[in-house]
Structures are given as C-alpha cells and as structure tokens.
Design a protein around this motif. Structure first.
Motif, mmCIF file in Angstrom:
data_model
loop_
_atom_site.group_PDB
_atom_site.id
_atom_site.type_symbol
_atom_site.label_atom_id
_atom_site.label_comp_id
_atom_site.label_asym_id
_atom_site.label_seq_id
_atom_site.Cartn_x
_atom_site.Cartn_y
_atom_site.Cartn_z
ATOM 1 N N SER A 292 -11.445 -38.801 85.091
ATOM 2 C CA SER A 292 -12.255 -39.706 84.269
ATOM 3 C C SER A 292 -12.291 -39.150 82.857
ATOM 4 C CB SER A 292 -13.666 -39.821 84.854
ATOM 5 O OG SER A 292 -14.541 -40.457 83.952
ATOM 6 N N ALA A 293 -11.614 -39.816 81.928
ATOM 7 C CA ALA A 293 -11.346 -39.221 80.611
ATOM 8 C C ALA A 293 -12.499 -39.319 79.620
ATOM 9 C CB ALA A 293 -10.105 -39.878 80.001
ATOM 10 N N THR A 294 -13.391 -40.291 79.764
ATOM 11 C CA THR A 294 -14.534 -40.485 78.854
ATOM 12 C C THR A 294 -14.115 -40.444 77.387
ATOM 13 O OG1 THR A 294 -15.182 -38.136 78.770
ATOM 14 C CG2 THR A 294 -16.079 -39.453 80.563
ATOM 15 N N LEU A 295 -13.126 -41.242 77.022
ATOM 16 C CA LEU A 295 -12.597 -41.210 75.661
ATOM 17 C C LEU A 295 -13.603 -41.699 74.621
ATOM 18 C CD1 LEU A 295 -8.956 -42.477 76.333
ATOM 19 C CD2 LEU A 295 -9.806 -40.114 76.223
ATOM 20 N N MET A 296 -14.505 -42.590 75.020
ATOM 21 C CA MET A 296 -15.509 -43.072 74.077
ATOM 22 C C MET A 296 -16.415 -41.949 73.583
ATOM 23 S SD MET A 296 -15.386 -46.126 72.998
ATOM 24 C CE MET A 296 -17.021 -46.111 72.264
ATOM 25 N N ALA A 297 -16.551 -40.891 74.379
ATOM 26 C CA ALA A 297 -17.411 -39.780 73.961
ATOM 27 C C ALA A 297 -16.904 -39.148 72.671
ATOM 28 C CB ALA A 297 -17.495 -38.737 75.069
ATOM 29 N N PHE A 298 -15.583 -39.099 72.501
ATOM 30 C CA PHE A 298 -15.024 -38.513 71.282
ATOM 31 C C PHE A 298 -15.469 -39.304 70.058
ATOM 32 C CE2 PHE A 298 -12.310 -36.950 74.615
ATOM 33 C CZ PHE A 298 -11.918 -35.687 74.209
ATOM 34 N N SER A 299 -15.430 -40.624 70.162
ATOM 35 C CA SER A 299 -15.850 -41.438 69.018
ATOM 36 C C SER A 299 -17.347 -41.269 68.783
ATOM 37 C CB SER A 299 -15.495 -42.908 69.242
ATOM 38 O OG SER A 299 -16.212 -43.452 70.333
ATOM 39 N N GLY A 300 -18.117 -41.113 69.864
ATOM 40 C CA GLY A 300 -19.545 -40.902 69.704
ATOM 41 C C GLY A 300 -19.850 -39.606 68.991
ATOM 42 N N VAL A 301 -19.149 -38.541 69.360
ATOM 43 C CA VAL A 301 -19.355 -37.245 68.710
ATOM 44 C C VAL A 301 -18.892 -37.295 67.262
ATOM 45 C CG1 VAL A 301 -18.678 -34.815 68.706
ATOM 46 C CG2 VAL A 301 -19.236 -35.948 70.862
ATOM 47 N N GLN A 302 -17.781 -37.972 66.997
ATOM 48 C CA GLN A 302 -17.311 -38.095 65.608
ATOM 49 C C GLN A 302 -18.377 -38.703 64.718
ATOM 50 O OE1 GLN A 302 -13.577 -40.301 65.791
ATOM 51 N NE2 GLN A 302 -12.435 -38.440 65.282
ATOM 52 N N GLY A 303 -19.086 -39.695 65.252
ATOM 53 C CA GLY A 303 -20.128 -40.352 64.470
ATOM 54 C C GLY A 303 -21.336 -39.482 64.199
ATOM 55 N N LEU A 304 -21.491 -38.412 64.970
ATOM 56 C CA LEU A 304 -22.641 -37.516 64.789
ATOM 57 C C LEU A 304 -22.329 -36.318 63.906
ATOM 58 C CD1 LEU A 304 -23.967 -37.436 68.477
ATOM 59 C CD2 LEU A 304 -24.971 -38.665 66.544
ATOM 60 N N MET A 305 -21.049 -36.079 63.659
ATOM 61 C CA MET A 305 -20.668 -34.899 62.870
ATOM 62 C C MET A 305 -21.262 -34.986 61.467
ATOM 63 S SD MET A 305 -18.758 -32.946 64.838
ATOM 64 C CE MET A 305 -17.604 -31.966 63.872
ATOM 65 N N GLY A 306 -21.875 -33.888 61.033
ATOM 66 C CA GLY A 306 -22.416 -33.823 59.684
ATOM 67 C C GLY A 306 -23.737 -34.527 59.480
ATOM 68 N N THR A 307 -24.329 -35.073 60.542
ATOM 69 C CA THR A 307 -25.601 -35.794 60.402
ATOM 70 C C THR A 307 -26.813 -34.894 60.610
ATOM 71 O OG1 THR A 307 -25.691 -36.389 62.752
ATOM 72 C CG2 THR A 307 -24.498 -37.894 61.271
ATOM 73 N N GLY A 308 -26.586 -33.691 61.117
ATOM 74 C CA GLY A 308 -27.690 -32.805 61.446
ATOM 75 C C GLY A 308 -28.249 -33.044 62.835
ATOM 76 N N LYS A 309 -27.711 -34.034 63.546
ATOM 77 C CA LYS A 309 -28.186 -34.321 64.900
ATOM 78 C C LYS A 309 -27.530 -33.434 65.947
ATOM 79 C CE LYS A 309 -29.395 -39.137 63.917
ATOM 80 N NZ LYS A 309 -29.171 -40.558 64.271
ATOM 81 N N LEU A 310 -26.475 -32.727 65.530
ATOM 82 C CA LEU A 310 -25.823 -31.763 66.409
ATOM 83 C C LEU A 310 -26.039 -30.361 65.863
ATOM 84 C CD1 LEU A 310 -22.326 -33.412 67.092
ATOM 85 C CD2 LEU A 310 -24.314 -33.401 68.593
#
Length: 431
Positions: A292-310
């Motif tokens: 189960s590759a969960t490819l959408m997770a990569f796009s979700g993490v990309q959207g959080l980069m640099g926001t301070g939420k990670l």
C-alpha cells in the motif's frame, strides 16, 4: 376492519419494498475492473445487495430509479490506510491540547468517514487512532447512526519506546514522563512477551487488525531515522500473536531493511514501502504480502513543509523521501507484488483521497486498469472482504459509485464522483 388492516399492511409492505429496491441506470457499467465494461445497463439492488444486472435501462415496479445514464457506474473503492480521527494540516503539537479529547476525535472520525464515502470509498481501514474512538466511529456507522463507508480499525499502533507512535517522542524529559504516566502511548512495548500482551489487549478492545511501526516515521518529532525499529524477534512475536487471534498485521515501513524484516516476519501488508528494494520486493511477492503505497501522503507532507506545522526533524526526514516518490510502488508493480490502494488520509485531506488512483499511474507507473483493480479489488482481498465487496456481481453488497468519464482509461475519472451507495444505502452528497 380486517380488510382495512390488510390494506394498511399491504401499503406498508409496498412502501418498504420500494425503499429497499433500487434500479441504478448506468450509461457504462464496470462490474469487475479486471473485465471489459458493459454498455447501457441497470443494476437492481434489493435489500442492500446486488440482485441482478439487466441490459438497457429498466426498472421493476415500485423501485427507486437512480438515473446515472451519463456516468460510469462501478464498484466502490477501498482505502486500506486512513486516519479518520485526525485532520490534515493540524500542527503536531495540537494533539496535546485540551481540545483533542477522545470525544472530539470521535466526532472528527464521523465527519471524515462521510468525506471518504463522498469521495467514492465504500470501505476504509483506519490504521492508527485511539482505540475507543475509532471503534466507536466504526460501530456507529455500521449501525446506520451516521452515513459512511464500511470501516475496519487497528486502534493504537504498536511502537518501540521513542518510535513513531510513542507520544513522548521528542518531548522534554519532564513532559515525556507526564505523557508516559498518563499512558498516552498504550501500545508502546519492548520484548516479545510485552508486545504480544499489547496485541492481546488491542484484540480485547475489538480491533480488526494490528498495526506495527516496523520502522521510524516521517511525521513524528524524533530523530531515530526511517529504518528498522522493532527487532526481528519482536516482529515475529507480534505477527504470531495476531494471527493466532485471526487478526492481520499491517506494517508501517519506510526503510528497506525494515520492509524486508517485516515481510519475513509474516506481516500481511507493507504500508508506504518508500525505500523498497529488489530484495524486499521479491520477499513480498514470495510471501504474498500486499503493498500500500500511500502516495497522497507525499503531497500532504509537501504542503506542510516550511509552515512550522512540522518539527525540524520531520522536515529533514521528509526531504529524504521526495526523490523516491512512487519508485517503491513501481518496483512492487513490476515485480508482481499484490497492490491495494492506501492514501494515509489525514496527512493529505480526506477529500483528496481519490487522487491516489491518478498518482498510482503517473508516479507508480501502473496502467489505469491495474490502478483501478488495486482501488476496487486489492483492498477487499487484503481485508478478506472479496465475497462481500469489490465487484458488482449479484449477491454482493451494493457498494457502488457513479463517476464522470471512463476510469479504465482515465484515472482522474474517480475524482468526479456523482453518486455513492454503501450496502444499498445512498450516501448524502451534500450536507
């Protein structure tokens, strides 16, 4: 008086029959994603199941007619990796605030369950949430108290101390002690005996599957990396205990060594499989392990980069994964590993989950048909639900959706969902 009573009963019976019988008229019908589509057809649904399929546009007397003549009607999709009680974009630290109680998590779960259904998913597997919350969501939807897909749950994932599901990971010592004293990570375990005990406790709470954090993870604030966490012996002990109670095991696994170790331990699915290598892929094929590759997770993490939420540690780990986005799936696909659609929804919004099929084609190199097979039949096979759902064969649960376009050639078609039915009950598409 008896005649009047008989008439009332007859009217009530007819009304009940009408409410339970549907004639779903499809311009194109996909009964089984592995087979050619049919042209104009009508799916007759009685008492929540597919009764029969008729050529052309028909309707039994008293049936509710659902006009989908301009759309493709197909089996509902299954997502084997979601997190219903979490919400995309929530900062990692927010889950330590008063707002995120078990009761509140349950309400989130019901909301996201409906979103998943509206996106075309008639079955989902929740792989990580507080056990009492996700069990409550599952049972409330199953009982028909709230609309949503068929749900299976793992409850709290098993983790090593300081691992991906240890709530104390990355916290200052005094806060970590408070978290541990409050038992906020009930499935953290060490050693075979303790880990098997954790499996049995989860089974007693009524879960459907056991999830194990076989490797580190991206979104935790720890710095222990993405490779193997549990020892080989611990993983084997977890799998043995789960299988003894007829529960399957899903392994969160990023690093290649961890993937191989979890596969050899006998887990039933590898989740993410980011750095899958040839040895791991061959082992998965030999063991019949699902990917189960969960490819959408990569796009979700990309959207959080640099926001301070990670936390910084998460961003550092995330950057390691972006260059290999989809490569693990492509290797598994070319090797002949069994594939089921999973999204890790909550990392990306639940409302975007149906974009996974497109990514399986564009990032993972699958054909549109094979991606659709993974989306409709892979999950039910993994979850041992193939006799219930995954195709529209007569006798199966009426789990179906209607989409604009032809998903056998256009993987974006499943992003245009106009109608959803789960177990013979239409899902409200608007609030």
């Amino acid at each position: 008086m008896l005649k009047l009573l008989a008439a009332v009963v007859a009217i009530a019976t007819a009304s009940t029959a009408s409410a339970e019988t549907y004639a779903i008229q499809a311009g194109r019908l996909i009964v089984d994603a592995a087979k050619p589509a049919r042209g104009a057809s009508t799916v007759i649904v009685e008492n929540g199941r597919i009764a029969r399929i008729e050529d052309g546009f028909t309707a039994p007397t008293g049936a509710t007619v659902v006009d989908e003549r301009s759309r493709t009607v197909m089996p509902g999709m299954t997502d084997v990796h979601v997190h219903l009680t979490q919400t995309s974009g929530t900062p990692w630290y927010a889950y330590f605030t008063q707002k995120y109680s078990i009761a509140y998590a349950t309400t989130l779960g019901l909301t996201h369950a409906l979103e998943m259904a509206r996106g075309g998913f008639t079955t989902v597997r929740d792989l990580g949430g507080e056990a009492s919350a996700v069990v409550a969501v599952r049972d409330a939807v199953t009982e028909g108290r709230f609309p949503g897909p068929r749900i299976r749950v793992s409850g709290d994932p098993l983790s090593i101390i300081g691992g991906h599901a240890d709530a104390a990971t990355g916290l200052p010592p005094e806060l970590a002690r408070a978290v541990n004293d409050a038992h906020l990570s009930p499935a953290v375990c060490t050693g075979i005996d303790q880990c098997q005990e954790a499996v049995r406790k989860l089974a007693a709470e009524g879960v459907d599957v056991i999830k194990i954090m076989a490797t580190g993870g991206v979104l935790d604030p720890g710095a222990m990396g993405l490779e193997q966490h549990f020892s080989d012996a611990e993983m084997k002990g977890i799998v043995d205990a789960a299988h003894a109670m007829h529960l399957k095991v899903a392994a969160h696994a990023h690093g290649a060594r961890g993937i191989l170790a979890a596969t050899n331990a006998g887990v039933d699915s590898i989740e993410h499989g980011t750095f899958l290598d040839a040895a791991g892929a061959q082992a998965m094929k030999a063991h019949g392990t699902y990917y189960s590759a969960t490819l959408m997770a990569f796009s979700g993490v990309q959207g959080l980069m640099g926001t301070g939420k990670l936390p910084p540690e998460s961003e550092a780990k995330a950057r390691q994964t972006f260059d290999v986005w989809g490569k693990g799936l492509n290797l598994a696909y070319r090797t002949g590993v069994k594939i089921a659609l999973g999204t890790d929804s909550a990392v990306a919004p639940h409302t975007s989950a149906n974009k996974e099929v497109e990514l399986m084609v564009t990032k993972g190199g699958m054909t549109p048909r094979d991606a659709l097979i993974a989306a409709t039949k892979g999950g039910p096979d993994l979850l041992e639900l193939s006799d219930i759902t995954g195709t529209l064969d007569p006798g199966k649960s009426a789990d179906l959706i209607a989409v604009d376009g032809d998903p056998l050639v256009d993987p974006t078609a499943v992003q245009r969902v106009g109608y959803v039915m789960v177990g013979g009950k239409p899902i409200p598409m608007k609030d």
